[in-house]
Design a protein around this motif. Structure first.
Motif, PDB file in Angstrom:
ATOM      1  N   THR A  37       1.354  -0.767   0.148  1.00 15.56           N
ATOM      2  CA  THR A  37      -0.007   0.251  -0.209  1.00 15.56           C
ATOM      3  C   THR A  37       0.926   0.985  -0.279  1.00 15.56           C
ATOM      4  OG1 THR A  37      -1.519  -1.310   1.338  1.00 15.56           O
ATOM      5  CG2 THR A  37      -2.083   1.351   1.213  1.00 15.56           C
ATOM      6  N   PHE A  38       0.826   2.066  -1.212  1.00 10.40           N
ATOM      7  CA  PHE A  38       1.563   2.728  -0.387  1.00 10.40           C
ATOM      8  C   PHE A  38       1.266   4.411  -2.591  1.00 10.40           C
ATOM      9  CE2 PHE A  38       4.193  -0.265  -2.985  1.00 10.40           C
ATOM     10  CZ  PHE A  38       4.442   0.222  -4.226  1.00 10.40           C
ATOM     11  N   SER A  39       1.247   5.159  -2.052  1.00 11.71           N
ATOM     12  CA  SER A  39       1.031   6.183  -3.023  1.00 11.71           C
ATOM     13  C   SER A  39       2.177   6.105  -5.034  1.00 11.71           C
ATOM     14  CB  SER A  39       1.608   7.907  -2.260  1.00 11.71           C
ATOM     15  OG  SER A  39       1.667   8.727  -3.739  1.00 11.71           O
ATOM     16  N   SER A  40       1.446   7.139  -5.520  1.00 13.95           N
ATOM     17  CA  SER A  40       1.891   6.825  -6.551  1.00 13.95           C
ATOM     18  C   SER A  40       3.532   6.983  -6.823  1.00 13.95           C
ATOM     19  CB  SER A  40       1.386   6.637  -7.981  1.00 13.95           C
ATOM     20  OG  SER A  40       0.677   8.221  -7.732  1.00 13.95           O
ATOM     21  N   HIS A  41       3.650   7.885  -5.809  1.00 13.57           N
ATOM     22  CA  HIS A  41       4.904   9.186  -5.947  1.00 13.57           C
ATOM     23  C   HIS A  41       5.787   8.793  -4.984  1.00 13.57           C
ATOM     24  CE1 HIS A  41       3.578  11.313  -9.295  1.00 13.57           C
ATOM     25  NE2 HIS A  41       1.784  10.963  -8.741  1.00 13.57           N
ATOM     26  N   THR A  42       6.028   7.495  -5.267  1.00 14.40           N
ATOM     27  CA  THR A  42       6.469   6.315  -3.689  1.00 14.40           C
ATOM     28  C   THR A  42       8.393   6.621  -3.953  1.00 14.40           C
ATOM     29  OG1 THR A  42       4.380   6.332  -2.184  1.00 14.40           O
ATOM     30  CG2 THR A  42       6.652   5.185  -2.026  1.00 14.40           C
ATOM     31  N   GLY A  43       8.814   6.774  -3.284  1.00 13.37           N
ATOM     32  CA  GLY A  43      10.243   5.981  -3.664  1.00 13.37           C
ATOM     33  C   GLY A  43      10.568   6.825  -4.684  1.00 13.37           C
ATOM     34  N   THR A  44      11.815   6.020  -5.327  1.00 14.11           N
ATOM     35  CA  THR A  44      12.061   6.748  -6.230  1.00 14.11           C
ATOM     36  C   THR A  44      10.861   6.572  -8.070  1.00 14.11           C
ATOM     37  OG1 THR A  44      14.298   5.484  -6.031  1.00 14.11           O
ATOM     38  CG2 THR A  44      14.357   6.374  -8.376  1.00 14.11           C
ATOM     39  N   HIS A  45      10.416   7.495  -7.805  1.00 15.48           N
ATOM     40  CA  HIS A  45       9.558   7.440  -9.016  1.00 15.48           C
ATOM     41  C   HIS A  45       9.540   8.406  -9.679  1.00 15.48           C
ATOM     42  CE1 HIS A  45       9.094  10.527  -5.981  1.00 15.48           C
ATOM     43  NE2 HIS A  45       8.033  11.432  -6.788  1.00 15.48           N
ATOM     44  N   MET A  46       8.535   8.485 -11.094  1.00 16.16           N
ATOM     45  CA  MET A  46       8.151   9.466 -12.303  1.00 16.16           C
ATOM     46  C   MET A  46       7.108   9.719 -12.225  1.00 16.16           C
ATOM     47  SD  MET A  46       8.298   7.989 -15.926  1.00 16.16           S
ATOM     48  CE  MET A  46      10.363   7.177 -15.523  1.00 16.16           C
ATOM     49  N   ASP A  47       6.990  11.745 -12.348  1.00 14.20           N
ATOM     50  CA  ASP A  47       6.451  11.686 -12.786  1.00 14.20           C
ATOM     51  C   ASP A  47       4.990  12.292 -14.388  1.00 14.20           C
ATOM     52  OD1 ASP A  47       6.286  12.634  -9.441  1.00 14.20           O
ATOM     53  OD2 ASP A  47       7.186  14.205 -10.187  1.00 14.20           O
ATOM     54  N   ALA A  48       4.684  12.219 -14.110  1.00 13.57           N
ATOM     55  CA  ALA A  48       3.787  11.680 -15.325  1.00 13.57           C
ATOM     56  C   ALA A  48       2.846  13.126 -15.841  1.00 13.57           C
ATOM     57  CB  ALA A  48       2.639  10.984 -15.993  1.00 13.57           C
ATOM     58  N   PRO A  49       3.099  13.703 -17.475  1.00 10.81           N
ATOM     59  CA  PRO A  49       2.123  14.976 -16.960  1.00 10.81           C
ATOM     60  C   PRO A  49       1.064  15.279 -16.266  1.00 10.81           C
ATOM     61  CG  PRO A  49       3.525  14.613 -18.914  1.00 10.81           C
ATOM     62  CD  PRO A  49       3.265  13.355 -18.319  1.00 10.81           C
ATOM     63  N   SER A  50       0.765  14.448 -16.029  1.00  8.90           N
ATOM     64  CA  SER A  50      -0.994  14.073 -15.516  1.00  8.90           C
ATOM     65  C   SER A  50      -1.034  14.716 -14.529  1.00  8.90           C
ATOM     66  CB  SER A  50      -1.318  12.932 -15.674  1.00  8.90           C
ATOM     67  OG  SER A  50      -1.052  11.493 -15.221  1.00  8.90           O
ATOM     68  N   ILE A  60      12.619   2.355 -15.406  1.00  8.69           N
ATOM     69  CA  ILE A  60      11.052   1.749 -15.448  1.00  8.69           C
ATOM     70  C   ILE A  60       9.732   1.620 -14.733  1.00  8.69           C
ATOM     71  CG2 ILE A  60      10.577  -0.668 -16.802  1.00  8.69           C
ATOM     72  CD1 ILE A  60      12.014   0.496 -18.482  1.00  8.69           C
ATOM     73  N   PRO A  61       9.066   2.616 -14.691  1.00  6.75           N
ATOM     74  CA  PRO A  61       7.752   2.937 -14.269  1.00  6.75           C
ATOM     75  C   PRO A  61       6.391   1.020 -14.050  1.00  6.75           C
ATOM     76  CG  PRO A  61       7.110   3.527 -16.146  1.00  6.75           C
ATOM     77  CD  PRO A  61       8.163   2.756 -16.272  1.00  6.75           C
ATOM     78  N   LEU A  62       5.996   1.516 -12.614  1.00  8.65           N
ATOM     79  CA  LEU A  62       4.907   0.546 -12.909  1.00  8.65           C
ATOM     80  C   LEU A  62       4.308   0.792 -13.136  1.00  8.65           C
ATOM     81  CD1 LEU A  62       4.897  -2.062 -10.118  1.00  8.65           C
ATOM     82  CD2 LEU A  62       3.446  -0.160  -9.462  1.00  8.65           C
ATOM     83  N   LYS A  63       3.123  -0.209 -14.296  1.00  3.02           N
ATOM     84  CA  LYS A  63       2.252   0.123 -15.071  1.00  3.02           C
ATOM     85  C   LYS A  63       1.024  -0.255 -14.214  1.00  3.02           C
ATOM     86  CE  LYS A  63       0.906  -0.721 -20.037  1.00  3.02           C
ATOM     87  NZ  LYS A  63       1.184  -1.288 -21.213  1.00  3.02           N
ATOM     88  N   PHE A  64       0.136   0.846 -14.323  1.00  5.17           N
ATOM     89  CA  PHE A  64      -1.440   0.431 -13.607  1.00  5.17           C
ATOM     90  C   PHE A  64      -2.524   1.683 -14.746  1.00  5.17           C
ATOM     91  CE2 PHE A  64       0.507   3.164 -10.678  1.00  5.17           C
ATOM     92  CZ  PHE A  64      -0.217   4.145 -10.311  1.00  5.17           C
ATOM     93  N   GLN A  65      -3.278   1.494 -14.316  1.00  9.54           N
ATOM     94  CA  GLN A  65      -4.277   1.694 -15.815  1.00  9.54           C
ATOM     95  C   GLN A  65      -4.131   3.754 -14.485  1.00  9.54           C
ATOM     96  OE1 GLN A  65      -8.922   0.435 -14.814  1.00  9.54           O
ATOM     97  NE2 GLN A  65      -9.176   2.447 -16.337  1.00  9.54           N
ATOM     98  N   ASP A  66      -4.021   4.854 -15.130  1.00  9.30           N
ATOM     99  CA  ASP A  66      -4.420   5.990 -14.857  1.00  9.30           C
ATOM    100  C   ASP A  66      -3.441   6.687 -13.936  1.00  9.30           C
ATOM    101  OD1 ASP A  66      -7.080   6.518 -16.900  1.00  9.30           O
ATOM    102  OD2 ASP A  66      -7.770   6.132 -14.927  1.00  9.30           O
ATOM    103  N   THR A  67      -1.823   6.229 -15.201  1.00 13.53           N
ATOM    104  CA  THR A  67      -0.518   6.196 -13.749  1.00 13.53           C
ATOM    105  C   THR A  67      -0.157   7.648 -14.329  1.00 13.53           C
ATOM    106  OG1 THR A  67      -0.169   3.908 -15.628  1.00 13.53           O
ATOM    107  CG2 THR A  67       1.543   5.000 -13.556  1.00 13.53           C
ATOM    108  N   ASP A  68      -0.715   8.621 -13.483  1.00 17.11           N
ATOM    109  CA  ASP A  68      -0.166   9.542 -13.176  1.00 17.11           C
ATOM    110  C   ASP A  68       1.400   9.743 -12.621  1.00 17.11           C
ATOM    111  OD1 ASP A  68      -0.020   9.849  -9.987  1.00 17.11           O
ATOM    112  OD2 ASP A  68      -2.436   9.115 -10.328  1.00 17.11           O
ATOM    113  N   GLY A  69       1.612   9.073 -12.108  1.00 14.45           N
ATOM    114  CA  GLY A  69       2.917   9.241 -11.503  1.00 14.45           C
ATOM    115  C   GLY A  69       3.198   6.997 -10.976  1.00 14.45           C
TER     116      GLY A  69
END
Length: 220
Positions: free
Chosen positions: A41-54, A191-200
């Motif tokens: 359970t964690f935010s899409s912007h946790t740890g070493t992460h990437m931000d999408a334009p969305s 390489i980002p984790l891929k899930f639906q509507d990936t804002d990061g």
């Protein structure tokens, strides 16, 4: 030679102020179920992460809408640990020869050394100013990264994020850059984790240093 540039996600890692801490709990166990499984359970912007334009833009693209080619390329690490709190356009122009043909510019601020301590969230790490951000966009980059918690000042209206993301330049944060500090023109993968509507998404970031590989192969 492959060099991991990713922090391990644990419940104790630093998170952006206001973001929930990650939780990792047993979902199944060898004793009860005959196999191990972990509930993450964690935010899409946790740890070493990437931000999408969305992440910030109403009509911005998600990471799952982008081609895989967006997540790798040539990279250069600029050591900004002695530059003070602002990375200027003048500094970037002075490093033109190192960044004009690269896909990713990564900033070593030295904050990686503070990972796991309260000082990691001290808001004095170097960040680009708006002129520097616009200059980075003009270089036609795929992404800009840092070993700090953010590419912007904490609590700011995120001007650098906005400039980058409006121009489809990805923002990468919490990278591990010590082992590639000062490296120029190496292969970089994020390489980002891929899930639906990936804002990061958390990423597995790593470098491929081919010259070291070739030298090692010749020694064999």
């Amino acid at each position: 030679m492959l060099i991991d540039m990713t922090h391990t996600i644990t419940p104790e890692i630093p998170v952006y102020p206001g973001t929930p801490a990650p939780a990792l709990s047993p979902a199944c166990s060898l004793t009860k179920d005959g196999f191990r499984e972990t509930l993450l359970t964690f935010s899409s912007h946790t740890g070493t992460h990437m931000d999408a334009p969305s992440h910030l833009l109403r009509d911005g693209r998600n990471l799952d809408q982008m081609p895989m080619s967006q997540f790798s390329g040539r990279a250069t690490v600029l050591d900004v640990s002695g530059e003070g709190p602002v990375i200027t356009e003048a500094f970037l122009r002075s490093n033109y020869d190192d960044i004009h043909c690269t896909d990713y510019v990564l900033f070593y601020t030295g904050w990686e050394e503070r990972w796991g301590t309260e000082s990691f969230l001290e808001d004095s790490f170097p960040v680009p100013d708006e002129a520097a951000a616009r200059y980075l966009v003009s270089m036609g980059l795929k992404g800009v990264g840092t070993d700090a918690i953010s590419i912007d000042r904490l609590g700011s209206p995120l001007p650098v994020h906005n400039i980058l993301l409006k121009n489809s330049v990805l923002s990468l944060e919490n990278l591990c850059l010590k082992k590639v500090r000062g490296r120029k023109d190496f292969l970089f993968f994020a390489i980002p984790l891929k899930f639906q509507d990936t804002d990061g998404a958390p990423i597995r970031a790593f470098a491929e240093l081919r010259e070291n590989y070739e030298a090692e192969r010749r020694r064999r």
